[in-house]
Design a protein around this motif. Structure first.
Motif, PDB file in Angstrom:
ATOM      1  N   THR A  89       5.601  -6.997  -2.862  1.00 44.17           N
ATOM      2  CA  THR A  89       4.706  -8.130  -3.138  1.00 44.17           C
ATOM      3  C   THR A  89       4.729  -9.134  -1.996  1.00 44.17           C
ATOM      4  O   THR A  89       3.691  -9.664  -1.575  1.00 44.17           O
ATOM      5  N   LYS A  90       5.921  -9.380  -1.456  1.00 41.43           N
ATOM      6  CA  LYS A  90       6.047 -10.321  -0.346  1.00 41.43           C
ATOM      7  C   LYS A  90       5.348  -9.790   0.889  1.00 41.43           C
ATOM      8  O   LYS A  90       4.709 -10.553   1.639  1.00 41.43           O
ATOM      9  N   VAL A  91       5.420  -8.486   1.129  1.00 37.02           N
ATOM     10  CA  VAL A  91       4.743  -7.886   2.281  1.00 37.02           C
ATOM     11  C   VAL A  91       3.246  -8.164   2.202  1.00 37.02           C
ATOM     12  O   VAL A  91       2.608  -8.581   3.182  1.00 37.02           O
ATOM     13  N   VAL A  92       2.663  -7.937   1.020  1.00 35.76           N
ATOM     14  CA  VAL A  92       1.222  -8.128   0.841  1.00 35.76           C
ATOM     15  C   VAL A  92       0.835  -9.590   1.034  1.00 35.76           C
ATOM     16  O   VAL A  92      -0.178  -9.914   1.663  1.00 35.76           O
ATOM     17  N   LYS A  93       1.647 -10.514   0.519  1.00 33.78           N
ATOM     18  CA  LYS A  93       1.350 -11.936   0.664  1.00 33.78           C
ATOM     19  C   LYS A  93       1.416 -12.369   2.125  1.00 33.78           C
ATOM     20  O   LYS A  93       0.548 -13.115   2.611  1.00 33.78           O
ATOM     21  N   LEU A  94       2.444 -11.914   2.819  1.00 31.65           N
ATOM     22  CA  LEU A  94       2.571 -12.276   4.236  1.00 31.65           C
ATOM     23  C   LEU A  94       1.450 -11.665   5.064  1.00 31.65           C
ATOM     24  O   LEU A  94       0.988 -12.261   6.047  1.00 31.65           O
ATOM     25  N   ALA A  95       0.977 -10.481   4.675  1.00 32.56           N
ATOM     26  CA  ALA A  95      -0.105  -9.814   5.412  1.00 32.56           C
ATOM     27  C   ALA A  95      -1.407 -10.599   5.330  1.00 32.56           C
ATOM     28  O   ALA A  95      -2.276 -10.479   6.201  1.00 32.56           O
ATOM     29  N   ASN A  96      -1.577 -11.409   4.269  1.00 33.40           N
ATOM     30  CA  ASN A  96      -2.798 -12.207   4.118  1.00 33.40           C
ATOM     31  C   ASN A  96      -2.983 -13.187   5.272  1.00 33.40           C
ATOM     32  O   ASN A  96      -4.115 -13.554   5.620  1.00 33.40           O
ATOM     33  N   ASP A  97      -1.850 -13.614   5.858  1.00 33.62           N
ATOM     34  CA  ASP A  97      -1.908 -14.620   6.919  1.00 33.62           C
ATOM     35  C   ASP A  97      -2.052 -14.004   8.311  1.00 33.62           C
ATOM     36  O   ASP A  97      -2.119 -14.733   9.305  1.00 33.62           O
ATOM     37  N   LEU A  98      -2.084 -12.691   8.386  1.00 33.77           N
ATOM     38  CA  LEU A  98      -2.212 -12.036   9.683  1.00 33.77           C
ATOM     39  C   LEU A  98      -3.672 -11.764  10.012  1.00 33.77           C
ATOM     40  O   LEU A  98      -4.486 -11.491   9.132  1.00 33.77           O
ATOM     41  N   SER A  99      -4.005 -11.797  11.282  1.00 31.74           N
ATOM     42  CA  SER A  99      -5.355 -11.465  11.723  1.00 31.74           C
ATOM     43  C   SER A  99      -5.532  -9.943  11.704  1.00 31.74           C
ATOM     44  O   SER A  99      -4.542  -9.201  11.692  1.00 31.74           O
ATOM     45  N   PRO A 100      -6.767  -9.442  11.717  1.00 28.64           N
ATOM     46  CA  PRO A 100      -6.976  -7.984  11.769  1.00 28.64           C
ATOM     47  C   PRO A 100      -6.267  -7.341  12.952  1.00 28.64           C
ATOM     48  O   PRO A 100      -5.760  -6.213  12.835  1.00 28.64           O
ATOM     49  N   GLU A 101      -6.211  -8.036  14.086  1.00 31.47           N
ATOM     50  CA  GLU A 101      -5.522  -7.481  15.251  1.00 31.47           C
ATOM     51  C   GLU A 101      -4.021  -7.376  15.012  1.00 31.47           C
ATOM     52  O   GLU A 101      -3.368  -6.434  15.464  1.00 31.47           O
ATOM     53  N   GLN A 102      -3.456  -8.367  14.307  1.00 30.16           N
ATOM     54  CA  GLN A 102      -2.017  -8.360  14.053  1.00 30.16           C
ATOM     55  C   GLN A 102      -1.615  -7.309  13.018  1.00 30.16           C
ATOM     56  O   GLN A 102      -0.444  -6.948  12.930  1.00 30.16           O
ATOM     57  N   ARG A 103      -2.577  -6.833  12.240  1.00 29.04           N
ATOM     58  CA  ARG A 103      -2.269  -5.818  11.237  1.00 29.04           C
ATOM     59  C   ARG A 103      -2.359  -4.397  11.811  1.00 29.04           C
ATOM     60  O   ARG A 103      -2.346  -3.416  11.062  1.00 29.04           O
ATOM     61  N   GLN A 104      -2.436  -4.273  13.138  1.00 30.12           N
ATOM     62  CA  GLN A 104      -2.442  -2.968  13.788  1.00 30.12           C
ATOM     63  C   GLN A 104      -1.007  -2.558  14.118  1.00 30.12           C
ATOM     64  O   GLN A 104      -0.070  -3.327  13.960  1.00 30.12           O
ATOM     65  N   GLY A 105      -0.855  -1.344  14.599  1.00 31.32           N
ATOM     66  CA  GLY A 105       0.465  -0.875  15.010  1.00 31.32           C
ATOM     67  C   GLY A 105       1.343  -0.526  13.822  1.00 31.32           C
ATOM     68  O   GLY A 105       0.874  -0.233  12.718  1.00 31.32           O
ATOM     69  N   LYS A 106       2.659  -0.566  14.045  1.00 27.14           N
ATOM     70  CA  LYS A 106       3.609  -0.144  13.025  1.00 27.14           C
ATOM     71  C   LYS A 106       3.585  -1.055  11.801  1.00 27.14           C
ATOM     72  O   LYS A 106       3.849  -0.609  10.692  1.00 27.14           O
ATOM     73  N   VAL A 107       3.231  -2.323  11.991  1.00 29.21           N
ATOM     74  CA  VAL A 107       3.208  -3.227  10.845  1.00 29.21           C
ATOM     75  C   VAL A 107       2.101  -2.831   9.868  1.00 29.21           C
ATOM     76  O   VAL A 107       2.228  -3.024   8.653  1.00 29.21           O
ATOM     77  N   GLY A 108       1.006  -2.259  10.376  1.00 33.40           N
ATOM     78  CA  GLY A 108      -0.071  -1.805   9.494  1.00 33.40           C
ATOM     79  C   GLY A 108       0.403  -0.720   8.558  1.00 33.40           C
ATOM     80  O   GLY A 108       0.015  -0.682   7.378  1.00 33.40           O
ATOM     81  N   ASP A 109       1.265   0.173   9.052  1.00 34.94           N
ATOM     82  CA  ASP A 109       1.816   1.231   8.213  1.00 34.94           C
ATOM     83  C   ASP A 109       2.718   0.651   7.130  1.00 34.94           C
ATOM     84  O   ASP A 109       2.708   1.109   5.977  1.00 34.94           O
ATOM     85  N   VAL A 110       3.493  -0.384   7.478  1.00 35.13           N
ATOM     86  CA  VAL A 110       4.362  -1.038   6.496  1.00 35.13           C
ATOM     87  C   VAL A 110       3.524  -1.684   5.393  1.00 35.13           C
ATOM     88  O   VAL A 110       3.848  -1.586   4.200  1.00 35.13           O
ATOM     89  N   ILE A 111       2.437  -2.318   5.779  1.00 34.37           N
ATOM     90  CA  ILE A 111       1.565  -2.973   4.798  1.00 34.37           C
ATOM     91  C   ILE A 111       0.917  -1.941   3.865  1.00 34.37           C
ATOM     92  O   ILE A 111       0.868  -2.124   2.643  1.00 34.37           O
ATOM     93  N   ALA A 112       0.425  -0.850   4.454  1.00 36.82           N
ATOM     94  CA  ALA A 112      -0.214   0.187   3.641  1.00 36.82           C
ATOM     95  C   ALA A 112       0.762   0.779   2.631  1.00 36.82           C
ATOM     96  O   ALA A 112       0.405   0.999   1.458  1.00 36.82           O
ATOM     97  N   LYS A 113       1.989   1.039   3.046  1.00 37.22           N
ATOM     98  CA  LYS A 113       2.986   1.599   2.127  1.00 37.22           C
ATOM     99  C   LYS A 113       3.319   0.627   1.005  1.00 37.22           C
ATOM    100  O   LYS A 113       3.549   1.036  -0.134  1.00 37.22           O
ATOM    101  N   ALA A 114       3.344  -0.678   1.328  1.00 39.03           N
ATOM    102  CA  ALA A 114       3.601  -1.673   0.281  1.00 39.03           C
ATOM    103  C   ALA A 114       2.482  -1.674  -0.746  1.00 39.03           C
ATOM    104  O   ALA A 114       2.724  -1.752  -1.959  1.00 39.03           O
ATOM    105  N   TYR A 115       1.217  -1.581  -0.289  1.00 36.03           N
ATOM    106  CA  TYR A 115       0.091  -1.511  -1.214  1.00 36.03           C
ATOM    107  C   TYR A 115       0.206  -0.292  -2.126  1.00 36.03           C
ATOM    108  O   TYR A 115      -0.017  -0.385  -3.345  1.00 36.03           O
ATOM    109  N   VAL A 116       0.539   0.849  -1.556  1.00 36.15           N
ATOM    110  CA  VAL A 116       0.646   2.076  -2.357  1.00 36.15           C
ATOM    111  C   VAL A 116       1.701   1.915  -3.443  1.00 36.15           C
ATOM    112  O   VAL A 116       1.483   2.296  -4.602  1.00 36.15           O
TER     113      VAL A 116
END
Length: 630
Positions: A89-116
């Motif tokens: 839940t914290k991952v998803v909340k923190l991801a809200n404050d990131l720009s689309p560019e910042q959600r690229q790379g390895k952090v994007g994979d972490v966010i996707a796994k948290a959503y799943v």
């Protein structure tokens, strides 16, 4: 000279780095170093030296530098840390404050796994609408990391909402049905023809308890490391032998676990060492050929008694490799920087110890461990003794006190282990002898000292020598494998691979920079596999092929060529490393078996037979546990 005067005389010696005094200690020692059979120091000065293109370490090519930059970023770093703690839940909340560019790379994979994870939790608790909302949010936030399985899950959620009679404003997404995808595709340059396809019966499908231990020229070794496939209470593991056509040869319930394995490429047997140091060699009919306790092997026991170091660690961590010869008449094991080749009766065929690293030398003499006067007095008090004292009294009192403090006799005392360690330290302070030997008359040990300074600086006519006291003097043998002719490859931590003859004489030294994970010698070709590269050597000395293989799959080696196998793809190459074709399948590959002029590929519940695929005798180099075979 009295016993204690020897102790205090050692206190006046210079530090171990003083080579002149070390030579003096060595020359004054009239005893031999230990009582064991000594390995020969490997001298490769007359062997052919072949430097190969260095293989980079895994961490140099797997994006760790990029990850470190992101991890240190003030906005992106907290997302990683929350992900490591499984705070979805914290991952998803923190991801809200990131720009689309910042959600690229390895952090994007972490966010996707948290959503799943959150979506699955909502589905399990019946919160279907909330699960659908998070699916849509995931599709918008990290679209590059959305998979077909995520899209199919979303559509399934919508159907469940409608089935429950609830209204919603969501629209299904387009996604291909797995059954509509082609079962397999082959590259255009591949002359492989499908000549058979059959759906497997339930009793023909792979048993998920088994994993591939190794594949040799005659078949496959499978291991159930947990014993779950057996209904016998004493089963610690189960060994299964499959022939090269996929038919079961035999199965054996093992009363021991599996810690190390090694197989000869000729398919003569498998060597297994359990976590207690017991070595077993089984032939292809699963009969026990050898059973030997390496912990009690004199070469091993005396190794620990006669080598004075402080970084050895556990016994099983030092035995890095075991193997059985192509003829099945020898076995080998490694021990720190040593390698031993033995006949079936346990006698030594040859024993080798690697050369020390530059700037180090072995010194034979009494241990240099000693204590100051106060430590000697404290040690005497611990034994209930006082000066004057006879060395025999120390030994006798040690036995007496050790019995009262030993952890095996004080299972309810959490401090027993520390008390025993203190007792052993006290014994060494008083005697300079390993308390496990309790032998004064043969107490010489081999320890390591610097033979030259690390740096020399000339300043205005003055010579300044600088020596770094830390570091490891030895180059451990981290991997070993018999060669096709009965010799052996010995690979060290520093990246040297030494090919020795059946008599133990070094023939060729290869230098690849890091220790390979597997070595296979078949016919004219030898294959060195590291975590990042594959080297193909022809006739021992020619570099015939060179491939970057990071995340390219598991390696299969045959007389007709070699392959790289991932979950759903098989790339095939000629023996020299030229790509011959590629097979892609819809479902994960569970097994591959050779047939006349072809190969059988098993995909869980479907078996495919191809013609024109030259897949003869083969061996798996690096077996990933995710691959299951029956």
């Amino acid at each position: 000279m009295s016993f204690f005067s020897k102790i205090f005389r050692k206190r006046r010696f210079p530090k171990a780095q003083d080579s002149k005094e070390l030579d003096r200690v060595e020359s004054e020692s009239k005893r031999t170093a230990g009582r064991r059979e000594r390995p020969d120091e490997l001298d490769w000065s007359h062997a052919e030296y072949i430097p190969l293109p260095p293989s980079p370490h895994k961490w140099e090519v797997d994006g760790r530098d990029e990850f470190q930059r992101e991890y240190d970023h003030p906005s992106i770093g907290p997302v990683f840390r929350a992900g490591f703690k499984k705070q979805h839940t914290k991952v998803v909340k923190l991801a809200n404050d990131l720009s689309p560019e910042q959600r690229q790379g390895k952090v994007g994979d972490v966010i996707a796994k948290a959503y799943v994870k959150l979506i699955l939790q909502r589905m399990k608790s019946g919160q279907l609408v909330a699960a659908a909302k998070q699916c849509v949010e995931m599709f918008e936030r990290v679209p590059e990391y959305v998979k077909d399985v995520d899209r199919r899950r979303f559509n399934r959620i919508l159907k469940d909402i409608e089935k429950a009679g609830k209204k919603h404003d969501f629209e299904p997404v387009d996604v291909a049905n797995p059954s509509s995808l082609p079962l397999f595709t082959v590259s255009k340059d591949t002359a492989w023809d499908l000549i058979g396809e059959r759906k497997l019966k339930s009793d023909e499908r792979p048993n998920p308890a088994f994993i591939i231990a190794a594949i040799d020229t005659k078949g496959t070794w499978l291991l159930d490391r947990t014993g779950a496939s057996s209904d016998r209470s004493e089963a610690k593991s189960v060994l299964r032998r499959i022939d090269r056509r996929g038919c079961l040869v035999d199965e054996k319930t093992l009363p021991h676990d599996v810690y190390r394995t090694g197989t000869g490429t000729a398919g003569t047997g498998i060597a297994i060492m359990d976590s207690n140091g017991q070595l077993y060699v089984y032939d292809v009919e699963l009969r026990t050929v050898i059973e030997s306790n390496l912990r009690e092997d004199p070469r091993v026991v005396e190794h620990f008694k006669s080598i004075d170091t402080n970084y050895w660690g556990e016994f099983k961590s030092q035995v890095r490799a075991v193997d059985v010869s192509p003829e099945g008449d020898r076995y080998l094991f490694t021990l720190a920087d040593e390698a031993w080749c033995c006949a079936l009766d346990g006698s030594t065929v040859w024993g080798l110890v690697m050369p020390l690293k530059e700037g180090w030398k072995r010194v034979v003499g009494r241990s240099q461990r000693f204590g100051v006067a106060q430590e000697v007095e404290e040690a005497l008090q611990l034994f209930g003794l006082s000066l004057p004292v006879d060395p025999a009294d120390i030994k006798r009192q040690y036995r007496k006190v050790a019995l009262s403090h030993h952890p095996d006799r004080n299972t309810n005392d959490p401090t027993a282990t520390e008390k025993m360690k203190a007792l052993n330290r006290a014994f060494e302070v008083l005697t300079g002898v390993d308390p496990n030997t309790l032998a004064y008359e043969e107490s010489d040990v081999t320890y390591f000292a610097r033979s030259a300074p690390d740096h020399v600086v000339e300043l205005d006519g003055f010579r300044l020598e600088m020596t770094i006291t830390g570091g490891v003097p030895q180059d451990w043998v981290y991997m070993a494998s018999f060669s096709a002719d009965g010799g052996a490859y010995l690979a060290t931590y520093s990246g040297k691979v030494i090919l020795v003859s059946p008599e133990g004489r070094p023939k060729v030294v290869y230098d690849i920079g890091i220790c390979p994970s597997e070595i296979v010698n078949i016919g004219r070709y030898t294959y060195f596999l590291t975590s990042t590269r594959l080297y193909v050597l022809e006739d021992d000395t020619k570099l015939a092929g060179f491939l970057d293989v990071f995340q390219q799959g598991r390696l299969l080696v045959t007389k007709a060529g070699f392959g790289l196998l991932t979950d759903k793809r098989l790339q095939w190459f000629t023996p020299a490393g030229i790509k011959a074709g590629e097979l892609n399948v819809r479902d994960p590959i569970r097994a591959i078996h050779a047939v006349d002029n072809g190969v059988i590929v098993q995909l869980g519940n479907i078996k495919l037979k191809f013609r024109g695929f030259r897949y003869e005798s083969y061996r798996v180099l690096r077996c990933k546990r995710k691959f299951r075979v029956d």
